[in-house]
Design a protein around this motif. Structure first.
Motif, PDB file in Angstrom:
ATOM      1  N   GLU A   1      -4.857   6.441  -1.030  1.00  0.00           N
ATOM      2  CA  GLU A   1      -4.569   5.054  -0.669  1.00  0.00           C
ATOM      3  C   GLU A   1      -4.313   4.953   0.824  1.00  0.00           C
ATOM      4  O   GLU A   1      -3.668   5.807   1.429  1.00  0.00           O
ATOM      5  CB  GLU A   1      -3.339   4.560  -1.441  1.00  0.00           C
ATOM      6  CG  GLU A   1      -3.028   3.094  -1.228  1.00  0.00           C
ATOM      7  CD  GLU A   1      -3.956   2.176  -1.995  1.00  0.00           C
ATOM      8  OE1 GLU A   1      -4.192   1.050  -1.536  1.00  0.00           O
ATOM      9  OE2 GLU A   1      -4.456   2.610  -3.047  1.00  0.00           O
ATOM     10  N   ARG A   2      -4.820   3.879   1.434  1.00  0.00           N
ATOM     11  CA  ARG A   2      -4.612   3.675   2.857  1.00  0.00           C
ATOM     12  C   ARG A   2      -4.115   2.251   3.110  1.00  0.00           C
ATOM     13  O   ARG A   2      -4.406   1.328   2.347  1.00  0.00           O
ATOM     14  CB  ARG A   2      -5.906   3.906   3.649  1.00  0.00           C
ATOM     15  CG  ARG A   2      -6.319   5.369   3.696  1.00  0.00           C
ATOM     16  CD  ARG A   2      -5.305   6.215   4.420  1.00  0.00           C
ATOM     17  NE  ARG A   2      -5.667   7.634   4.458  1.00  0.00           N
ATOM     18  CZ  ARG A   2      -5.302   8.525   3.560  1.00  0.00           C
ATOM     19  NH1 ARG A   2      -4.572   8.147   2.529  1.00  0.00           N
ATOM     20  NH2 ARG A   2      -5.650   9.791   3.660  1.00  0.00           N
TER      21      ARG A   2
ATOM     22  N   ALA B   1       0.830  -1.209   0.000  1.00  0.00           N
ATOM     23  CA  ALA B   1       0.000   0.000   0.000  1.00  0.00           C
ATOM     24  C   ALA B   1       0.859   1.251   0.000  1.00  0.00           C
ATOM     25  O   ALA B   1       0.560   2.230  -0.690  1.00  0.00           O
ATOM     26  CB  ALA B   1      -0.928  -0.013   1.222  1.00  0.00           C
TER      27      ALA B   1
ATOM     28  N   ARG C   1       2.115   2.092  -3.396  1.00  0.00           N
ATOM     29  CA  ARG C   1       1.098   2.654  -4.294  1.00  0.00           C
ATOM     30  C   ARG C   1       0.798   4.114  -3.997  1.00  0.00           C
ATOM     31  O   ARG C   1       0.189   4.804  -4.807  1.00  0.00           O
ATOM     32  CB  ARG C   1      -0.195   1.833  -4.200  1.00  0.00           C
ATOM     33  CG  ARG C   1      -0.090   0.425  -4.760  1.00  0.00           C
ATOM     34  CD  ARG C   1      -1.464  -0.193  -4.915  1.00  0.00           C
ATOM     35  NE  ARG C   1      -2.151  -0.318  -3.647  1.00  0.00           N
ATOM     36  CZ  ARG C   1      -2.107  -1.396  -2.865  1.00  0.00           C
ATOM     37  NH1 ARG C   1      -1.353  -2.426  -3.222  1.00  0.00           N
ATOM     38  NH2 ARG C   1      -2.765  -1.439  -1.725  1.00  0.00           N
ATOM     39  N   ILE C   2       1.227   4.573  -2.838  1.00  0.00           N
ATOM     40  CA  ILE C   2       0.938   5.950  -2.445  1.00  0.00           C
ATOM     41  C   ILE C   2       1.923   6.878  -3.138  1.00  0.00           C
ATOM     42  O   ILE C   2       3.123   6.647  -3.149  1.00  0.00           O
ATOM     43  CB  ILE C   2       1.048   6.110  -0.917  1.00  0.00           C
ATOM     44  CG1 ILE C   2      -0.043   5.283  -0.235  1.00  0.00           C
ATOM     45  CG2 ILE C   2       0.929   7.573  -0.515  1.00  0.00           C
ATOM     46  CD1 ILE C   2       0.119   5.198   1.260  1.00  0.00           C
TER      47      ILE C   2
ATOM     48  N   ASN D   1      -1.717  10.004  -5.705  1.00  0.00           N
ATOM     49  CA  ASN D   1      -2.589   8.977  -5.151  1.00  0.00           C
ATOM     50  C   ASN D   1      -2.453   8.965  -3.635  1.00  0.00           C
ATOM     51  O   ASN D   1      -1.972   8.013  -3.037  1.00  0.00           O
ATOM     52  CB  ASN D   1      -2.224   7.597  -5.728  1.00  0.00           C
ATOM     53  CG  ASN D   1      -3.148   6.512  -5.230  1.00  0.00           C
ATOM     54  OD1 ASN D   1      -4.303   6.764  -4.875  1.00  0.00           O
ATOM     55  ND2 ASN D   1      -2.647   5.285  -5.179  1.00  0.00           N
TER      56      ASN D   1
END
Length: 503
Positions: A250-251, A239, A242-243, A247
């Motif tokens: 995302e969490r 995760a 992906r941040i 973006n």
């Protein structure tokens, strides 16, 4: 319909300085930035720790088991020796031949060393005196020889266990001091330890095999178990990867235990970062919109006064300065708006098949008489799927950056690169020092700040150019050799030529 311009170069103007402008160069995404990653992974470390602990446990267990088995086997041998010694001693005290004892186990050795002195005198002997008996009774040709420790145990305790070798075979011996008719005797019985040694070797072999399989199973179990334990951390890592700036919503998935607490703290930090970034974006966008109108008004009024009024030289110079700075501020506001659109994800691209060499020649034609550097366009007649206006802005920015730094010649080369089209903008300037390259694409970064401000640069040019190229699904990279020049390469998706080819 596209029309090809016949002009592909611009005449140089004197007085230029070498080197490509660093103004507006952002860090290229294709420049490799190597991180240092050393040591073992957490999973490997936990696996090794678990397997190492199990190895130590298995070794301790094997040593303990072997020690217990050795004691038990020796205890059994000692019991047998005690029984045989009692029988042999009874025969000797009865005046019978002690070597004729019945029921002896195969390989049992019986030896009686008889002395001429009573038991009390013999107990005070030195170790060497025990080896000189008056006569000896044995059960065979074997002769038991004992060391000083055995003799000392006999002297002090009256009996002693020891291990001797007969013909290379280990024997366990029990010796006691007896007395008959005022004469002392050392009664010794010995049993071979071949069976005990074989059993212990078999035990060691079995324990080694069990330990080997145990270690293999331990490594496998530890690897699987640590993988399951670390699975929430891998989710956190995935995760987190992906941040990005684009973006921030995302969490990280929250789990139980310490990992869940870590994920919760990470998510709370992301909430704060997202609020700050969004506030910054809103401020940049709102400020740019609000500034655009007054800046345009200032530039317009300054131009009106310059055209329609009679001014003294000092007044004209002041108005020219106001107009020039207003125009520079207007370009900065426009650049900030472009970056705000990029950050907000609203940077629009209307892609269509475009002949890139034609586009480069069009840029060169438009800059004729404007740039000081000689501009040359060459390469293949290839098409790319791009937004014509946006790519015109990119090429214009790259060429002007080189010209503002005083390059004498700038070459734009268009080539086919498989499913992509590559555009190289190269200059013959002094290049950029290696220490500046990692930050050359940062916003507002300048190699020589004062030089670019004098040329009217905003320090945002290549950041915008890279955003446009990225929005096309392309990439931009920069390479420079100090004293040899700089090359900026742009990769764009290729396209087939439309049916209505160049007119």
């Amino acid at each position: 319909m596209w029309t090809r311009s016949s002009r592909t170069s611009c005449a140089p103007m004197p007085g230029g300085r070498s080197g490509m402008a660093a103004s507006g160069y952002d860090r290229p995404r294709l420049m490799p930035v190597e991180g240092v990653r050393g040591g073992l992974t957490l999973r490997a470390t936990l696996t090794l720790v678990y397997a190492g602990f199990l190895t130590l446990s298995l070794v301790a267990f094997a040593v303990t088991v072997q020690g217990m088995m050795t004691r038990n086997m020796l205890g059994s041998v000692h019991d047998q020796l005690t029984q045989v010694e009692k029988s042999v001693s009874l025969l000797w005290r009865s005046g019978k031949n002690p070597a004729a004892s019945e029921g002896l186990a195969p390989g049992t050795v019986v030896q009686v060393d008889i002395y001429s002195l009573p038991l009390g005198a013999v107990r005070g002997w030195a170790a060497s005196a025990f080896e000189v008996p008056t006569w000896q009774v044995t059960s065979g040709q074997q002769n038991l020889h004992f060391g000083a420790a055995h003799a000392e145990a006999l002297r002090t305790g009256g009996s002693a266990f020891s291990t001797v070798k007969i013909g290379g075979v280990p024997y366990r011996v029990l010796s006691t001091l007896q007395e008959r008719d005022g004469r002392a005797a050392r009664v010794s019985v010995a049993l071979p330890l071949v069976g005990v040694d074989q059993n212990l070797r078999q035990l060691r072999s079995v324990m080694s095999l069990v330990a080997l399989w145990g270690l293999l199973v331990a490594f496998g179990v530890a690897y699987v178990v640590t993988g399951r334990i670390l699975a929430p951390l891998r989710l956190v890592q995935a995760a987190a990867e992906r941040i990005s700036q684009d973006n921030l919503s995302e969490r990280v998935p929250e789990a139980r235990g310490e990992v869940g607490e870590l994920a919760g703290a990470f998510n709370a930090m992301l909430d704060r970062v997202q609020r700050l970034v969004e506030a910054q974006r809103r401020f940049t966008s709102d400020a740019s919109h609000e500034l655009r109108t007054p800046v345009t008004s200032i530039a317009g009024h300054a131009g009106f006064l310059l055209r329609r009024t009679q001014l003294e030289p000092q007044q004209r110079e002041s108005l020219l300065t106001i107009q020039r700075e207003a125009e520079r501020l207007g370009r900065l506001v426009q650049d900030l708006l472009e970056l705000a659109r990029q950050d907000a994800g609203t940077l629009t691209v209307r892609a269509e098949p475009v002949p890139l060499r034609w586009l480069a020649e069009d840029v060169a034609h438009g800059l004729r008489g404007v740039t000081r550097a000689a501009l040359t366009v060459r390469g293949d007649d290839v098409w790319a799927l791009v937004d014509k206006d946006r790519m015109h802005q990119v090429l214009l920015n790259l060429v002007m950056n080189a010209d503002k730094a005083g390059a004498r010649a700038v070459t734009v080369t268009v080539t086919a690169a498989g499913t992509q089209v590559q555009v190289d903008v190269a200059d013959d300037g002094e290049g950029i020092s290696p220490e500046h390259l990692p930050r050359i694409f940062d916003r507002f970064y300048r190699v020589e700040d004062s030089r670019q401000r004098g040329e009217g640069g905003t320090g945002l040019g290549l950041s915008i150019a890279r955003a446009i190229v990225t929005a096309h699904g392309g990439a931009m990279e920069l390479s420079s050799v100090l004293g040899a020049g700089t090359v900026v390469s742009v990769l764009l998706p290729a396209s087939a030529a439309p049916d209505d080819d160049l007119a």
